[in-house]
Design an enzyme around this catalytic site. Structure first.
Site, mmCIF file in Angstrom:
data_model
loop_
_atom_site.group_PDB
_atom_site.id
_atom_site.type_symbol
_atom_site.label_atom_id
_atom_site.label_comp_id
_atom_site.label_asym_id
_atom_site.label_seq_id
_atom_site.Cartn_x
_atom_site.Cartn_y
_atom_site.Cartn_z
ATOM 1 C CE LYS A 52 -3.701 -1.948 1.912
ATOM 2 N NZ LYS A 52 -4.856 -2.706 3.271
ATOM 3 C CD GLN A 96 -3.648 -4.058 6.599
ATOM 4 O OE1 GLN A 96 -3.790 -3.148 5.748
ATOM 5 N NE2 GLN A 96 -3.632 -5.189 5.449
ATOM 6 C CG ASP A 119 -10.006 -0.068 5.269
ATOM 7 O OD1 ASP A 119 -9.133 -0.513 3.980
ATOM 8 O OD2 ASP A 119 -9.444 0.293 6.051
HETATM 9 N N1 GUN Z 1 -7.141 -7.227 6.525
HETATM 10 C C1 GUN Z 1 -7.450 -7.768 4.769
HETATM 11 N N2 GUN Z 1 -7.889 -6.932 3.536
HETATM 12 C C2 GUN Z 1 -8.119 -5.533 4.585
HETATM 13 C C3 GUN Z 1 -8.795 -4.201 3.867
HETATM 14 O O1 GUN Z 1 -9.049 -4.344 2.641
HETATM 15 N N3 GUN Z 1 -8.519 -3.129 4.513
HETATM 16 C C4 GUN Z 1 -7.580 -3.405 5.858
HETATM 17 N N4 GUN Z 1 -7.925 -2.202 6.956
HETATM 18 N N5 GUN Z 1 -7.923 -5.015 6.103
HETATM 19 C C5 GUN Z 1 -7.174 -5.763 5.289
#
Ligand code: GUN
Length: 292
Positions: A52, A96, A119
Protein backbone atom coordinates in the site's frame (compact mmCIF):
# COMPACT_ATOMS: atom_id res chain seq x y z
CA UNK A 1 -8.79 -21.05 -23.69
CA UNK A 2 -9.26 -19.48 -20.29
CA UNK A 3 -8.29 -15.79 -20.28
CA UNK A 4 -5.98 -14.64 -17.46
CA UNK A 5 -7.28 -11.45 -15.85
CA UNK A 6 -4.04 -9.85 -14.72
CA UNK A 7 -3.91 -6.66 -12.68
CA UNK A 8 -0.66 -5.29 -14.09
CA UNK A 9 -1.97 -3.44 -17.19
CA UNK A 10 -4.82 -1.92 -15.16
CA UNK A 11 -2.52 -0.73 -12.40
CA UNK A 12 -0.13 0.74 -14.96
CA UNK A 13 -2.90 2.66 -16.72
CA UNK A 14 -4.53 3.97 -13.54
CA UNK A 15 -1.23 4.85 -11.83
CA UNK A 16 -0.55 7.37 -14.60
CA UNK A 17 -3.96 8.97 -14.06
CA UNK A 18 -3.49 9.10 -10.29
CA UNK A 19 -0.05 10.68 -10.69
CA UNK A 20 -1.59 13.44 -12.80
CA UNK A 21 -4.17 14.01 -10.08
CA UNK A 22 -1.54 14.36 -7.35
CA UNK A 23 0.28 16.85 -9.57
CA UNK A 24 -2.89 18.98 -9.88
CA UNK A 25 -3.45 18.71 -6.12
CA UNK A 26 0.12 19.84 -5.44
CA UNK A 27 -0.64 23.03 -7.39
CA UNK A 28 -3.22 23.69 -4.68
CA UNK A 29 -0.65 22.86 -1.97
CA UNK A 30 -2.33 19.56 -1.10
CA UNK A 31 -0.28 16.39 -0.73
CA UNK A 32 -2.58 13.37 -0.28
CA UNK A 33 -1.61 11.87 3.06
CA UNK A 34 -2.38 8.33 4.20
CA UNK A 35 -1.66 6.87 7.65
CA UNK A 36 -1.72 3.11 7.93
CA UNK A 37 -1.94 1.70 11.44
CA UNK A 38 -0.46 -1.78 11.78
CA UNK A 39 -0.73 -3.49 15.15
CA UNK A 40 1.62 -6.42 15.72
CA UNK A 41 3.74 -8.56 13.42
CA UNK A 42 1.34 -10.51 11.22
CA UNK A 43 3.53 -11.39 8.20
CA UNK A 44 0.71 -11.09 5.64
CA UNK A 45 -0.38 -7.68 7.02
CA UNK A 46 3.23 -6.49 6.83
CA UNK A 47 3.36 -7.36 3.12
CA UNK A 48 -0.04 -5.77 2.38
CA UNK A 49 0.82 -2.53 4.17
CA UNK A 50 4.22 -2.35 2.48
CA UNK A 51 2.52 -2.71 -0.92
CA UNK A 52 0.00 0.00 0.00
CA UNK A 53 2.84 2.35 0.89
CA UNK A 54 4.73 1.49 -2.29
CA UNK A 55 1.83 2.44 -4.57
CA UNK A 56 1.05 5.61 -2.56
CA UNK A 57 4.63 6.76 -3.02
CA UNK A 58 4.58 5.85 -6.71
CA UNK A 59 1.73 8.32 -7.22
CA UNK A 60 3.57 10.93 -5.11
CA UNK A 61 1.23 10.73 -2.14
CA UNK A 62 2.56 10.62 1.39
CA UNK A 63 2.11 7.37 3.30
CA UNK A 64 3.31 6.37 6.74
CA UNK A 65 2.95 2.92 8.28
CA UNK A 66 2.56 3.38 12.03
CA UNK A 67 3.59 0.11 13.65
CA UNK A 68 2.15 -0.42 17.11
CA UNK A 69 3.15 -3.09 19.59
CA UNK A 70 1.02 -6.26 19.55
CA UNK A 71 0.09 -5.73 23.22
CA UNK A 72 -0.69 -2.00 23.05
CA UNK A 73 -3.48 -1.12 25.48
CA UNK A 74 -6.92 -0.27 24.15
CA UNK A 75 -6.69 3.30 25.45
CA UNK A 76 -3.26 3.92 23.88
CA UNK A 77 -4.54 2.52 20.59
CA UNK A 78 -7.64 4.72 20.67
CA UNK A 79 -5.58 7.82 21.58
CA UNK A 80 -3.21 7.14 18.70
CA UNK A 81 -6.15 7.02 16.27
CA UNK A 82 -7.68 10.19 17.76
CA UNK A 83 -4.43 12.09 17.16
CA UNK A 84 -4.44 11.05 13.52
CA UNK A 85 -8.07 12.07 13.12
CA UNK A 86 -7.36 15.55 14.53
CA UNK A 87 -4.52 16.19 12.06
CA UNK A 88 -6.07 18.17 9.17
CA UNK A 89 -3.19 17.24 6.89
CA UNK A 90 -4.14 13.55 7.13
CA UNK A 91 -6.70 12.66 4.47
CA UNK A 92 -7.00 8.91 4.97
CA UNK A 93 -6.58 6.56 7.94
CA UNK A 94 -6.53 2.81 7.56
CA UNK A 95 -6.27 0.29 10.38
CA UNK A 96 -4.90 -2.90 8.90
CA UNK A 97 -7.07 -5.90 9.77
CA UNK A 98 -7.12 -8.29 11.49
CA UNK A 99 -6.43 -6.64 14.83
CA UNK A 100 -5.15 -8.59 17.87
CA UNK A 101 -7.95 -10.22 19.88
CA UNK A 102 -7.92 -7.67 22.73
CA UNK A 103 -8.63 -4.80 20.27
CA UNK A 104 -11.34 -6.55 18.28
CA UNK A 105 -14.13 -4.83 20.19
CA UNK A 106 -12.81 -1.32 19.60
CA UNK A 107 -15.30 0.40 17.31
CA UNK A 108 -12.71 1.96 15.01
CA UNK A 109 -15.34 3.83 13.06
CA UNK A 110 -16.63 5.66 16.08
CA UNK A 111 -13.13 7.22 16.00
CA UNK A 112 -12.26 7.47 12.29
CA UNK A 113 -14.87 9.70 10.62
CA UNK A 114 -16.42 8.65 7.28
CA UNK A 115 -14.51 11.34 5.34
CA UNK A 116 -11.15 9.81 6.37
CA UNK A 117 -12.32 6.20 6.12
CA UNK A 118 -10.59 5.37 2.81
CA UNK A 119 -11.28 1.66 3.48
CA UNK A 120 -15.01 2.38 3.10
CA UNK A 121 -15.95 0.34 6.18
CA UNK A 122 -17.64 3.12 8.21
CA UNK A 123 -21.37 2.47 8.56
CA UNK A 124 -22.11 5.77 6.78
CA UNK A 125 -20.00 4.70 3.79
CA UNK A 126 -21.58 1.23 3.78
CA UNK A 127 -25.02 2.84 4.09
CA UNK A 128 -24.30 5.04 1.07
CA UNK A 129 -23.27 1.92 -0.84
CA UNK A 130 -26.61 0.28 0.00
CA UNK A 131 -28.38 3.42 -1.22
CA UNK A 132 -26.29 3.51 -4.41
CA UNK A 133 -25.05 7.05 -3.62
CA UNK A 134 -21.31 7.38 -4.04
CA UNK A 135 -20.72 11.12 -4.42
CA UNK A 136 -19.83 11.70 -0.76
CA UNK A 137 -18.69 8.23 0.28
CA UNK A 138 -15.99 5.62 -0.21
CA UNK A 139 -16.56 2.23 -1.79
CA UNK A 140 -14.63 -0.61 -0.05
CA UNK A 141 -11.40 -1.28 -1.90
CA UNK A 142 -11.63 -4.94 -2.90
CA UNK A 143 -15.19 -4.74 -4.32
CA UNK A 144 -14.24 -1.52 -6.12
CA UNK A 145 -11.10 -3.22 -7.52
CA UNK A 146 -13.14 -6.17 -8.79
CA UNK A 147 -15.48 -3.81 -10.69
CA UNK A 148 -12.43 -2.01 -12.16
CA UNK A 149 -11.02 -5.36 -13.28
CA UNK A 150 -14.25 -6.53 -14.94
CA UNK A 151 -14.68 -3.16 -16.62
CA UNK A 152 -11.10 -3.14 -17.96
CA UNK A 153 -11.52 -6.59 -19.52
CA UNK A 154 -14.87 -5.61 -21.03
CA UNK A 155 -17.24 -7.67 -18.86
CA UNK A 156 -20.58 -6.13 -17.92
CA UNK A 157 -22.34 -7.68 -14.92
CA UNK A 158 -25.82 -6.42 -15.91
CA UNK A 159 -28.26 -9.35 -15.81
CA UNK A 160 -25.50 -11.81 -14.92
CA UNK A 161 -25.79 -14.30 -12.08
CA UNK A 162 -22.93 -13.58 -9.68
CA UNK A 163 -22.24 -16.16 -6.98
CA UNK A 164 -20.10 -14.75 -4.18
CA UNK A 165 -18.60 -17.19 -1.67
CA UNK A 166 -17.83 -15.39 1.60
CA UNK A 167 -19.97 -12.88 3.50
CA UNK A 168 -17.29 -10.70 5.13
CA UNK A 169 -17.77 -6.98 5.66
CA UNK A 170 -14.54 -6.36 3.74
CA UNK A 171 -15.51 -8.21 0.56
CA UNK A 172 -18.64 -10.37 0.32
CA UNK A 173 -21.36 -8.08 1.69
CA UNK A 174 -20.22 -4.82 0.04
CA UNK A 175 -19.50 -6.63 -3.24
CA UNK A 176 -23.03 -8.05 -3.22
CA UNK A 177 -24.41 -4.50 -2.82
CA UNK A 178 -22.13 -3.06 -5.51
CA UNK A 179 -22.91 -5.83 -8.01
CA UNK A 180 -26.63 -5.41 -7.31
CA UNK A 181 -26.26 -1.68 -7.97
CA UNK A 182 -24.76 -2.63 -11.34
CA UNK A 183 -27.83 -4.79 -12.08
CA UNK A 184 -26.34 -8.22 -11.44
CA UNK A 185 -28.38 -10.99 -9.82
CA UNK A 186 -26.40 -11.90 -6.73
CA UNK A 187 -26.29 -15.05 -4.63
CA UNK A 188 -24.25 -14.54 -1.47
CA UNK A 189 -22.97 -17.87 -0.14
CA UNK A 190 -21.07 -18.73 3.04
CA UNK A 191 -19.98 -21.60 5.26
CA UNK A 192 -23.57 -22.64 6.07
CA UNK A 193 -24.78 -22.56 2.46
CA UNK A 194 -26.29 -25.88 1.44
CA UNK A 195 -25.55 -27.39 -1.93
CA UNK A 196 -22.95 -24.79 -2.93
CA UNK A 197 -22.01 -26.76 -6.03
CA UNK A 198 -25.56 -26.44 -7.37
CA UNK A 199 -25.27 -22.64 -7.07
CA UNK A 200 -21.76 -22.28 -8.52
CA UNK A 201 -22.78 -24.44 -11.49
CA UNK A 202 -25.48 -21.85 -12.27
CA UNK A 203 -23.13 -18.84 -12.05
CA UNK A 204 -21.95 -16.54 -14.83
CA UNK A 205 -19.39 -15.07 -12.42
CA UNK A 206 -17.99 -16.76 -9.30
CA UNK A 207 -16.16 -14.74 -6.65
CA UNK A 208 -14.30 -16.62 -3.92
CA UNK A 209 -13.42 -14.73 -0.72
CA UNK A 210 -13.21 -17.31 2.04
CA UNK A 211 -9.51 -17.74 2.82
CA UNK A 212 -9.45 -21.49 2.11
CA UNK A 213 -6.59 -22.55 -0.15
CA UNK A 214 -7.61 -24.20 -3.45
CA UNK A 215 -11.23 -24.58 -2.28
CA UNK A 216 -12.94 -24.08 -5.64
CA UNK A 217 -12.27 -26.94 -8.05
CA UNK A 218 -13.74 -28.36 -11.26
CA UNK A 219 -16.46 -30.07 -9.22
CA UNK A 220 -18.02 -26.61 -8.71
CA UNK A 221 -18.33 -26.03 -12.47
CA UNK A 222 -20.76 -27.42 -15.01
CA UNK A 223 -20.33 -28.36 -18.63
CA UNK A 224 -22.82 -25.75 -19.82
CA UNK A 225 -22.05 -22.49 -17.98
CA UNK A 226 -18.49 -21.30 -18.53
CA UNK A 227 -18.02 -18.69 -15.80
CA UNK A 228 -15.59 -15.91 -15.06
CA UNK A 229 -13.78 -16.73 -11.81
CA UNK A 230 -12.54 -13.98 -9.50
CA UNK A 231 -10.25 -15.21 -6.74
CA UNK A 232 -9.95 -12.83 -3.80
CA UNK A 233 -8.14 -15.33 -1.52
CA UNK A 234 -4.49 -14.88 -0.67
CA UNK A 235 -3.37 -17.91 1.34
CA UNK A 236 0.15 -19.03 2.17
CA UNK A 237 0.97 -22.69 1.72
CA UNK A 238 3.38 -24.61 4.02
CA UNK A 239 6.06 -24.14 1.32
CA UNK A 240 5.55 -20.34 1.73
CA UNK A 241 4.08 -20.01 -1.78
CA UNK A 242 0.89 -17.98 -2.17
CA UNK A 243 -2.29 -19.47 -3.53
CA UNK A 244 -5.87 -18.35 -3.86
CA UNK A 245 -9.20 -19.88 -2.83
CA UNK A 246 -9.36 -21.40 -6.31
CA UNK A 247 -7.46 -24.50 -7.39
CA UNK A 248 -6.02 -22.60 -10.33
CA UNK A 249 -4.28 -25.55 -12.03
CA UNK A 250 -7.37 -27.75 -11.72
CA UNK A 251 -9.62 -25.09 -13.28
CA UNK A 252 -7.18 -24.32 -16.10
CA UNK A 253 -6.73 -28.04 -16.77
CA UNK A 254 -10.51 -28.55 -16.85
CA UNK A 255 -10.76 -25.69 -19.37
CA UNK A 256 -14.36 -24.77 -18.51
CA UNK A 257 -13.87 -21.18 -17.32
CA UNK A 258 -14.07 -18.11 -19.56
CA UNK A 259 -11.54 -16.17 -17.51
CA UNK A 260 -9.78 -16.33 -14.15
CA UNK A 261 -7.73 -14.01 -11.94
CA UNK A 262 -4.28 -15.28 -10.92
CA UNK A 263 -2.95 -15.22 -7.33
CA UNK A 264 -0.75 -13.30 -6.87
CA UNK A 265 -1.20 -10.60 -9.51
CA UNK A 266 -5.01 -10.54 -9.73
CA UNK A 267 -7.38 -8.93 -7.24
CA UNK A 268 -4.69 -8.00 -4.65
CA UNK A 269 -3.05 -5.16 -6.61
CA UNK A 270 -6.51 -3.81 -7.53
CA UNK A 271 -7.47 -3.53 -3.86
CA UNK A 272 -4.37 -1.39 -3.39
CA UNK A 273 -5.14 0.64 -6.49
CA UNK A 274 -8.65 1.34 -5.16
CA UNK A 275 -7.16 2.50 -1.87
CA UNK A 276 -4.96 4.99 -3.73
CA UNK A 277 -8.03 6.17 -5.67
CA UNK A 278 -10.01 6.61 -2.46
CA UNK A 279 -7.13 8.54 -0.89
CA UNK A 280 -7.05 11.02 -3.78
CA UNK A 281 -10.82 11.44 -3.57
CA UNK A 282 -10.43 12.19 0.15
CA UNK A 283 -7.71 14.74 -0.57
CA UNK A 284 -9.79 16.40 -3.34
CA UNK A 285 -12.83 16.59 -1.05
CA UNK A 286 -10.74 18.20 1.69
CA UNK A 287 -10.20 21.19 -0.62
CA UNK A 288 -13.95 21.71 -1.02
CA UNK A 289 -14.37 21.45 2.74
CA UNK A 290 -11.68 24.10 3.28
CA UNK A 291 -13.35 26.40 0.73
CA UNK A 292 -16.90 25.96 2.03
N1 GUN B 1 -7.05 -6.75 5.72
C1 GUN B 1 -7.29 -7.47 4.59
N2 GUN B 1 -7.88 -6.68 3.65
C2 GUN B 1 -8.00 -5.44 4.22
C3 GUN B 1 -8.52 -4.20 3.74
O1 GUN B 1 -9.01 -4.07 2.61
N3 GUN B 1 -8.46 -3.16 4.62
C4 GUN B 1 -7.94 -3.29 5.88
N4 GUN B 1 -7.95 -2.23 6.66
N5 GUN B 1 -7.45 -4.43 6.34
C5 GUN B 1 -7.47 -5.49 5.51
Amino acid sequence: MTVLLKAAPIVEKHTKILKQKTTSLSLKNVVPCLKIVLVGNDPASKIYTRNKKRLSEKINASCEIIVLNEDISESDFVNKLRKLVENVKVHGILVQLPLPKHLKNVDIHKIIPPEKDVDGFHSQNLGRLMEGHFEDSFVPCTPKGIMTLLDFYGYNVMGEHVVIIGRSLIVGKPLAALMTHHHATVTLCHSRTQNLEYLTKEADIIVTAIGRPKFLTRKHLSLTKIPIIIDVGINSLPNKKLCGDVDFEDIIDWGMATAITPVPGGVGPLTILSLAENLLIAAERSIYEMES
